[in-house]
Design a protein around this motif. Structure first.
Motif, short mmCIF file in Angstrom:
data_model
loop_
_atom_site.label_atom_id
_atom_site.label_comp_id
_atom_site.label_asym_id
_atom_site.label_seq_id
_atom_site.Cartn_x
_atom_site.Cartn_y
_atom_site.Cartn_z
N TYR A 23 82.47 -24.95 45.84
CA TYR A 23 81.24 -25.97 45.26
C TYR A 23 80.94 -27.21 46.20
CZ TYR A 23 84.67 -29.02 43.53
OH TYR A 23 85.73 -29.91 43.48
N ILE A 24 79.82 -27.55 45.61
CA ILE A 24 79.20 -29.06 46.13
C ILE A 24 78.63 -29.99 44.74
CG2 ILE A 24 76.86 -28.26 46.54
CD1 ILE A 24 76.77 -30.15 48.87
N GLU A 25 79.02 -31.04 44.94
CA GLU A 25 78.61 -31.87 43.68
C GLU A 25 77.15 -32.27 43.66
OE1 GLU A 25 81.13 -35.40 43.68
OE2 GLU A 25 82.81 -34.20 42.94
N LEU A 26 76.25 -32.53 42.76
CA LEU A 26 75.01 -32.57 42.92
C LEU A 26 74.65 -33.77 43.70
CD1 LEU A 26 72.10 -31.90 41.87
CD2 LEU A 26 72.49 -33.24 40.04
N GLY A 27 75.21 -34.76 43.59
CA GLY A 27 74.95 -35.98 44.45
C GLY A 27 75.03 -35.59 45.88
N LYS A 85 72.95 -41.89 42.11
CA LYS A 85 73.18 -42.41 40.84
C LYS A 85 71.82 -42.73 40.15
CE LYS A 85 75.34 -45.86 38.17
NZ LYS A 85 76.40 -46.92 37.96
N PHE A 86 71.12 -43.36 40.76
CA PHE A 86 69.85 -44.00 40.42
C PHE A 86 68.68 -42.67 40.45
CE2 PHE A 86 71.83 -47.63 42.41
CZ PHE A 86 72.22 -48.24 41.11
N PHE A 87 68.73 -41.84 41.51
CA PHE A 87 67.87 -40.66 41.52
C PHE A 87 68.23 -39.65 40.41
CE2 PHE A 87 66.49 -36.50 43.16
CZ PHE A 87 65.54 -37.01 44.01
N VAL A 88 69.34 -39.44 40.18
CA VAL A 88 69.33 -38.29 38.99
C VAL A 88 68.89 -39.06 37.69
CG1 VAL A 88 71.18 -37.01 40.18
CG2 VAL A 88 71.85 -39.01 38.67
N GLN A 89 68.88 -40.46 37.68
CA GLN A 89 68.63 -40.98 36.20
C GLN A 89 67.00 -40.91 36.12
OE1 GLN A 89 70.52 -44.89 36.33
NE2 GLN A 89 72.42 -44.02 35.58
N ASP A 138 68.29 -25.34 33.07
CA ASP A 138 68.62 -26.37 32.27
C ASP A 138 68.33 -27.93 32.94
OD1 ASP A 138 69.24 -24.62 30.41
OD2 ASP A 138 71.24 -24.37 31.18
N VAL A 139 68.14 -28.67 32.16
CA VAL A 139 67.93 -29.99 32.74
C VAL A 139 69.44 -30.72 32.88
CG1 VAL A 139 67.03 -32.65 32.47
CG2 VAL A 139 65.56 -30.51 31.91
N ASP A 140 69.70 -31.39 33.94
CA ASP A 140 70.90 -32.00 34.09
C ASP A 140 70.77 -33.13 35.00
OD1 ASP A 140 73.72 -32.49 34.45
OD2 ASP A 140 74.23 -30.22 34.23
N ASN A 141 71.38 -34.41 34.59
CA ASN A 141 71.51 -35.47 35.30
C ASN A 141 72.72 -36.10 35.74
OD1 ASN A 141 72.29 -36.26 32.84
ND2 ASN A 141 70.83 -38.11 32.66
N ARG A 142 73.75 -35.30 35.77
CA ARG A 142 75.05 -35.50 36.25
C ARG A 142 75.28 -35.46 37.60
NH1 ARG A 142 78.68 -31.57 32.94
NH2 ARG A 142 76.90 -30.29 33.57
N ARG A 143 75.44 -36.87 38.08
CA ARG A 143 75.63 -36.64 39.72
C ARG A 143 76.82 -35.97 40.24
NH1 ARG A 143 77.83 -42.29 41.87
NH2 ARG A 143 78.83 -42.01 39.95
N GLY A 144 78.01 -35.60 39.41
CA GLY A 144 78.93 -34.97 39.70
C GLY A 144 78.88 -33.50 39.31
N ARG A 145 78.04 -32.97 38.63
CA ARG A 145 77.90 -31.57 38.33
C ARG A 145 78.15 -30.72 39.64
NH1 ARG A 145 74.49 -27.82 35.15
NH2 ARG A 145 75.05 -25.82 35.94
#
Length: 72
Positions: A10-14, A30-34, A43-50
């Motif tokens: 896997y790879i984390e979203l960040g 961090k700022f980009f996903v916010q 699905d909308v997701d803003n977790r950098r570690g997803r």
């Protein structure tokens, strides 16, 4: 749809956003996903570690659609 190949399970979203050229450094994630609407498999997701796995589809507002693939 652009393909982003990974070598790991896997790879984390960040990290994915950096590979996809949406951001230039990991510190911006961090700022980009916010501030940006990101859809993962619809699905909308803003977790950098997803965690993203092969086959996941990612849509980043202003950057397009991507799919996670396995590196060959």
């Amino acid at each position: 749809m652009k393909e982003i190949a990974i070598r790991t399970e896997y790879i984390e979203l960040g990290k994915f956003l950096k590979l996809a050229d949406c951001i230039s450094t990991g510190g911006q994630a961090k700022f980009f996903v916010q501030e940006t609407i990101i859809h993962i498999n619809g699905d909308v997701d803003n977790r950098r570690g997803r965690k993203l796995y092969v086959g996941d589809r990612v849509e980043v507002e202003g950057f397009g659609a991507f799919v996670v693939t396995a590196e060959k």
